[in-house]
Design an enzyme around this catalytic site. Structure first.
Site, PDB file in Angstrom:
ATOM      1  N   TYR A 137       0.861  -1.185   0.000  1.00  0.00           N
ATOM      2  CA  TYR A 137       0.000   0.000   0.000  1.00  0.00           C
ATOM      3  C   TYR A 137       0.899   1.238   0.000  1.00  0.00           C
ATOM      4  O   TYR A 137       1.635   1.472   0.952  1.00  0.00           O
ATOM      5  CB  TYR A 137      -0.914  -0.056   1.225  1.00  0.00           C
ATOM      6  CG  TYR A 137      -1.825   1.129   1.471  1.00  0.00           C
ATOM      7  CD1 TYR A 137      -2.093   2.087   0.480  1.00  0.00           C
ATOM      8  CD2 TYR A 137      -2.442   1.284   2.707  1.00  0.00           C
ATOM      9  CE1 TYR A 137      -2.934   3.150   0.736  1.00  0.00           C
ATOM     10  CE2 TYR A 137      -3.296   2.343   2.971  1.00  0.00           C
ATOM     11  CZ  TYR A 137      -3.537   3.284   1.981  1.00  0.00           C
ATOM     12  OH  TYR A 137      -4.375   4.343   2.239  1.00  0.00           O
ATOM     13  N   LYS A 166      -1.628  -1.342  -3.948  1.00  0.00           N
ATOM     14  CA  LYS A 166      -2.690  -0.344  -3.822  1.00  0.00           C
ATOM     15  C   LYS A 166      -1.983   1.001  -3.834  1.00  0.00           C
ATOM     16  O   LYS A 166      -1.227   1.329  -2.905  1.00  0.00           O
ATOM     17  CB  LYS A 166      -3.474  -0.532  -2.528  1.00  0.00           C
ATOM     18  CG  LYS A 166      -4.498   0.571  -2.263  1.00  0.00           C
ATOM     19  CD  LYS A 166      -5.121   0.397  -0.877  1.00  0.00           C
ATOM     20  CE  LYS A 166      -6.173   1.444  -0.591  1.00  0.00           C
ATOM     21  NZ  LYS A 166      -5.642   2.827  -0.468  1.00  0.00           N
TER      22      LYS A 166
END
Length: 294
Positions: A137, A166
């Site tokens: 992320y 992400k």
């Protein structure tokens, strides 16, 4: 290994007036999102106020969502924390309770060089089964640290269970660079709600969207049209979704999300301090603004 795809809702965490996790409201939200047709759930991320919760509270949220979802949709738990030990604890807990995978934000606040970044993900991934999927992320505007495509390539080579990234910064160039990692066999899901359709066209698997929490239908419409090959319909749906994203201030204040959920019959709950609830005046104004869309 499972991957995130489609409309991946970054869930809010509802708190009671006295500051506790409201599990009943969390169950409501989970059911609401599934009924509205989202593909995946992503609790305990930025939208879920993760750094404002204890490890025990984050485990409670994860357990509540996984149990309520009951395998009907894919559930990835965000487990990144301020220490490696807590990140591993939360990741192992997510695996234990039957989550489909985890997201792990980059180390935050302190500057981390490329070598340390690779070692961080190697350490976390080594504590998990080889077939338990992990998304890196990246949110440099909040976490301070970034990951270049070249460094992501090193992480992907060293950690076989890292299936994707992400990426929550609105940079299509970087998104396209990430799509080339591992010879194109790397899942990329942006966190910028208004880039959903452009990202799909480029080859991304979906969007991790906080704004899809209050208004899941708008984002489901984008994905359905795209999946059916109706690009014009998808474009129109994205224009409509982007209008809602603007109304919700691009996800900059989660209290907006929580109040809209409440307007729609789902208990949104309170914010956790130091974040504040909207004032009564702000709530009244927001209700007027969103009335045409509810």
């Amino acid at each position: 290994m499972k991957k995130l795809y489609g409309v991946i809702t970054a869930m809010t965490t509802p708190f009671t007036a006295d500051g506790k996790v409201d599990t009943a409201a969390l169950e409501e939200q989970t059911e609401y999102l599934i009924e509205k047709g989202i593909q995946c759930l992503y609790p305990c991320g930025t939208t879920g106020e993760m750094y404002l919760m204890s490890a025990e509270e984050r485990e409670l949220v994860a357990e509540t969502v996984v149990k309520k979802a009951a395998g009907r949709v894919t559930v990835f738990i965000h487990v990144g924390a301020m220490t490696v030990d807590e990140t591993i604890r939360l990741a192992q807990h997510a695996h234990k309770i039957g989550a489909d995978g985890v997201g792990v934000v980059t180390p935050s606040y302190f500057t981390v060089n490329d070598r340390a970044m690779v070692e961080y993900y190697k350490t976390v991934c080594a504590a998990l089964p080889d077939d338990f999927p992990v998304y890196v992320y990246v949110i440099p505007q909040l976490a301070h640290n970034d990951i270049s495509a070249a460094t992501m390539e090193q992480i992907a080579a060293a950690c076989k269970n890292v299936v994707g990234v992400k990426y929550s910064f609105a940079d299509m160039r970087r998104i396209n660079e990430y799509l080339q990692v591992r010879n194109g066999n790397f899942s990329v899901v942006p966190g910028a709600d208004d880039l959903f359709l452009p990202a799909l066209v480029c080859g991304c698997d979906g969007v991790v969207s906080g704004c899809s929490g209050p208004f899941p239908e708008a984002f489901v419409a984008v994905y359905k049209a795209f999946q059916s090959g109706d690009l014009e319909g998808a474009r129109k749906a994205q224009v409509a979704a982007t209008e809602l994203v603007k109304l919700m201030q691009f996800g900059g204040d989660m209290s907006i999300f929580k109040n809209i959920l409440t307007f729609r019959g789902v208990t949104g709950g309170h914010m956790r301090k130091p974040l504040l609830d909207l004032t009564d005046e702000q709530v009244a104004q927001l209700k007027q603004q969103v009335a045409p869309y509810i």
